[in-house]
Design an enzyme around this catalytic site. Structure first.
Site, PDB file in Angstrom:
ATOM      1  N   GLU A  34       0.873  -1.164   0.000  1.00 41.71           N
ATOM      2  CA  GLU A  34       0.000   0.000   0.000  1.00 41.71           C
ATOM      3  C   GLU A  34       0.915   1.221   0.000  1.00 41.71           C
ATOM      4  OE1 GLU A  34      -2.809   0.405   3.259  1.00 41.71           O
ATOM      5  OE2 GLU A  34      -3.485   2.319   2.418  1.00 41.71           O
ATOM      6  N   ARG A 258       5.307 -13.147   9.491  1.00 43.13           N
ATOM      7  CA  ARG A 258       5.954 -11.875   9.173  1.00 43.13           C
ATOM      8  C   ARG A 258       7.269 -11.775   9.920  1.00 43.13           C
ATOM      9  NH1 ARG A 258       2.298  -7.863   8.906  1.00 43.13           N
ATOM     10  NH2 ARG A 258       3.668  -6.169   9.432  1.00 43.13           N
ATOM     11  N   LYS A 268       4.060   0.901   9.523  1.00 45.58           N
ATOM     12  CA  LYS A 268       4.229   2.163   8.798  1.00 45.58           C
ATOM     13  C   LYS A 268       3.576   3.317   9.551  1.00 45.58           C
ATOM     14  CE  LYS A 268       3.022   0.170   4.867  1.00 45.58           C
ATOM     15  NZ  LYS A 268       2.613  -0.061   3.478  1.00 45.58           N
TER      16      LYS A 268
HETATM   17  P1  ATP Z   1       2.704  -2.339   8.081  1.00 42.20           P
HETATM   18  O1  ATP Z   1       1.807  -3.166   8.960  1.00 42.20           O
HETATM   19  O2  ATP Z   1       4.119  -2.344   8.453  1.00 42.20           O
HETATM   20  O3  ATP Z   1       2.202  -0.966   7.868  1.00 42.20           O
HETATM   21  P2  ATP Z   1       1.490  -3.514   5.846  1.00 42.20           P
HETATM   22  O4  ATP Z   1       1.347  -4.982   5.930  1.00 42.20           O
HETATM   23  O5  ATP Z   1       0.293  -2.702   6.078  1.00 42.20           O
HETATM   24  O6  ATP Z   1       2.715  -3.076   6.715  1.00 42.20           O
HETATM   25  P3  ATP Z   1       1.639  -3.413   3.042  1.00 42.20           P
HETATM   26  O7  ATP Z   1       2.100  -2.301   2.196  1.00 42.20           O
HETATM   27  O8  ATP Z   1       0.214  -3.768   3.027  1.00 42.20           O
HETATM   28  O9  ATP Z   1       2.098  -3.069   4.487  1.00 42.20           O
HETATM   29  O10 ATP Z   1       2.540  -4.692   2.798  1.00 42.20           O
HETATM   30  C1  ATP Z   1       2.880  -5.199   1.542  1.00 42.20           C
HETATM   31  C2  ATP Z   1       3.255  -6.642   1.705  1.00 42.20           C
HETATM   32  O11 ATP Z   1       4.359  -6.759   2.598  1.00 42.20           O
HETATM   33  C3  ATP Z   1       2.118  -7.451   2.290  1.00 42.20           C
HETATM   34  O12 ATP Z   1       2.004  -8.646   1.540  1.00 42.20           O
HETATM   35  C4  ATP Z   1       2.552  -7.715   3.693  1.00 42.20           C
HETATM   36  O13 ATP Z   1       2.052  -8.949   4.140  1.00 42.20           O
HETATM   37  C5  ATP Z   1       4.074  -7.720   3.574  1.00 42.20           C
HETATM   38  N1  ATP Z   1       4.684  -7.359   4.844  1.00 42.20           N
HETATM   39  C6  ATP Z   1       4.473  -6.255   5.578  1.00 42.20           C
HETATM   40  N2  ATP Z   1       5.161  -6.286   6.722  1.00 42.20           N
HETATM   41  C7  ATP Z   1       5.862  -7.444   6.711  1.00 42.20           C
HETATM   42  C8  ATP Z   1       6.759  -8.079   7.615  1.00 42.20           C
HETATM   43  N3  ATP Z   1       7.093  -7.505   8.774  1.00 42.20           N
HETATM   44  N4  ATP Z   1       7.281  -9.273   7.271  1.00 42.20           N
HETATM   45  C9  ATP Z   1       6.964  -9.854   6.106  1.00 42.20           C
HETATM   46  N5  ATP Z   1       6.114  -9.326   5.212  1.00 42.20           N
HETATM   47  C10 ATP Z   1       5.561  -8.133   5.503  1.00 42.20           C
HETATM   48 MG    MG Z   2      -1.416  -3.709   4.648  1.00 43.86          MG
END
Ligand code: ATP
Ligand code: MG
Length: 554
Positions: A34, A258, A268
């Site tokens: 995102e 994760r 984020k």
């Molecule tokens: P955050 O919770 O840190 O804001 P998010 O999951 O909302 O992260 P996205 O931009 O939606 O962020 O993530 C893009 C991809 O990265 C998704 O498939 C998510 O599952 C993966 N991802 C995010 N954080 C991690 C992590 N700590 N370890 C592995 N994969 C991750």
């Molecule tokens: Mg997300």
């Protein structure tokens, strides 16, 4: 992707699918960020898994921006995400945006309404929440659940046309308010937001929810293996429900644990707070766990990829020690960093048996660990800079550096013997005096002397004054998010130490960001973009050693 550990569970699943000709033997994954912030080290794990798996099976990976939340998303983030993925060394097959699918997603919603599988609900968000039930108690049907198909089509079209205010109505799936899976209790599909979108502008005022956009986007792109983190496991039945009811391409979702790292935060939302409230200088502050922060700090793409590999892919949640990340960068920099001498806390060393103005150029190895050995020359003369703590007026036991009457080797140069020192009126030591032993030149030593200590030094007349930024962990506790109060209460007040008057050897004057150095005895360093002509600035990537490797490497 394969390691000595053997194939991970995702590799096994994909290998089986390829063997059975599922998806025609094709492998197409996607990385779906995102664009609401910069990528962090957790994302790099997901990037390595998605791109790595596809590459391993001769497949491809799409980059898809999951941009369905207009208030939080910005083009700046889109650009930074692309930069970071490229920097990590990956190339996407296609660049797609969930927002490109808004017309199709709207049509899918209409299709559900026509099948009696979705309805417009006028309940307020609070009412919807209160009717949701709990995991052990069923929810209650909304009074609007029985609306006719015609009424729902009319209201949904009017939602799209902007006839209602934000929050006045939502579109919900009609599934099962008593389902043990809370995500099946008539999930919201669309909400009204009169907010401009970074790509579609004001064209839309209704936006799909994650669950209604993600699986359908996978299906539109014919993604074969949709890999995400474990928190989405409970969403998978819904993912499959939409695909089935809409008769779409059957992409399948798989989840892995994760990446969690200690001494940092990785959401984020929290990283954005650190930036907005100026606890750090920006998303690329070298203390941030963002990819851009790590890059500015001097991490290499190889070290980040290697870290992801070592962490591995599993379905069990755990917390990785940040020491493993440091270990990976140290290992990589050890073979690529040019060795250089920089004195952080300078004290003058005067070699009394050399004439004023004497300069000789001594060869020194650029990197003894490199496959191809190269050397450069460094100036040496009567006045040098040494570290203040490499001299002691009254040496403690086992102090093998300079003290009156003691000898030490100057790295790549000569053995010197301390003959005295000078103090100012306040008792502060202003210079150390020494004589050098001409027969002890490095590489040609026939002095017969044995000295225990070797210290680094810089030729004073040609030294380059520079700024050195020493970083430590941004947080002083292992898991700032789980402590009482606000996570920002646990910021380490000593996470940055700025050393202004360091003295570097002349070759560092022209150093550029992206070049890596080992400042002997001090750590690995990288030039910062804040450098200006004649005034280089260096970031410490990592110290030379810590106990981590010994304890946990096996
Ligand atoms: P955050 O919770 O840190 O804001 P998010 O999951 O909302 O992260 P996205 O931009 O939606 O962020 O993530 C893009 C991809 O990265 C998704 O498939 C998510 O599952 C993966 N991802 C995010 N954080 C991690 C992590 N700590 N370890 C592995 N994969 C991750
Ligand atoms: Mg997300």
């Amino acid at each position: 992707m394969s390691t000595e550990k053997g194939p991970n569970f995702l590799e096994e699943i994909i290998a089986e699918d390829v063997k059975n000709g599922k998806h025609g033997g094709r492998v197409l994954t996607r990385f779906p960020p995102e664009p609401n912030g910069y990528l962090h080290i957790g994302h790099s794990k997901s990037i390595c898994v998605n791109f790595g798996l596809a590459a391993h099976f001769g497949g491809k990976t799409n980059l898809r921006f999951d941009d369905t939340n207009p208030e939080k998303e910005e083009t700046e983030y889109v650009e930074s995400i692309k930069t970071d993925i490229r920097w990590l060394g990956f190339t996407w097959a296609n660049e797609f945006y969930a927002s490109d699918y808004f017309p199709q997603l709207f049509a899918f919603a209409v299709k559900l309404i026509e099948q009696g599988l979705a309805y417009v609900d006028d309940s307020s968000p609070e009412e919807i929440a209160s009717m949701k039930g709990t995991p052990t108690e069923p929810g209650k049907d909304s009074p609007f659940r029985a609306r006719s198909v015609e009424e729902n089509l009319d209201l949904f079209t009017r939602m799209k046309n902007g006839e209602f205010r934000d929050g006045e109505k939502v579109l919900r799936a009609r599934i099962d308010m008593a389902s043990p899976n809370m995500h099946f209790r008539d999930p919201i599909l669309y909400r009204i937001k009169h907010t401009a979108h970074h790509r579609t502008g004001n064209h839309w005022c209704i936006y799909p929810m994650y669950d209604f956009a993600h699986g359908q986007s996978d299906a539109i792109e014919q993604i074969t293996h949709s890999i995400c983190t474990l928190e989405f496991e409970v969403h998978r039945p819904l993912y499959e429900w939409f695909i089935e009811k809409l008769g779409l391409y059957t992409s399948r979702q798989y989840e892995f644990a994760r990446l969690n790292l200690n001494y940092t935060v990785m959401s984020k939302r929290k990283l954005l707070q650190l930036v907005q409230e100026k606890h750090v200088s920006g998303w690329d502050d070298p203390r941030m766990p963002t990819i851009s922060g790590l890059r500015r700090r001097g991490y290499t793409p190889e070290s980040v990829r290697n870290f992801a590999e070592r962490v591995g892919v599993a379905r069990r949640e755990n917390i990785i020690d940040v020491g493993l990340l440091e270990f990976c960068v140290r290992e990589d920099l050890n073979r690529r960093a040019t060795r250089a001498m920089v004195v952080l806390d300078p004290l003058k060393l005067i070699i009394e048996n050399l004439p004023e103005g004497h300069v000789e150029h001594l060869p020194t190895e650029n990197n003894p660990e490199a496959e191809e050995k190269t050397t450069r020359e460094i100036p040496f003369g009567r006045e040098l800079w040494i570290e203040r703590d490499d001299f002691m007026e009254v040496p403690e036991k086992k102090y093998f550096r300079l003290a009156p009457g003691k000898m030490v080797r100057l790295k790549s140069a000569y053995i010197v013997e301390c003959t005295g020192f000078e103090k100012d009126a306040s008792g502060h030591i202003t210079a150390v005096l020494a004589r050098y032993i001409p027969e002890s030149k490095s590489g040609h030593d026939n002095s017969g002397l044995q000295v225990k200590g070797v210290i680094h030094w810089v030729h004073a007349p040609s030294a380059v004054p520079c700024e050195v930024r020493l970083y430590d962990r941004l947080f002083r506790v292992e898991d700032p998010s789980s402590e009482a109060g606000d996570f920002k209460d646990y910021i380490n007040p000593d996470s940055l130490t700025v050393v202004k008057g360091a003295m570097a050897e002349p070759c560092l004057n022209a150093a550029k960001p992206g070049e890596h150095f080992q400042f002997m005895r001090k750590g690995y360093f990288v030039p910062d973009a804040d450098s200006s002509a004649g005034h280089p600035v260096f970031n410490r990537t990592v110290t030379l050693k810590d106990g981590w490797g010994k304890q946990k490497e096996n």
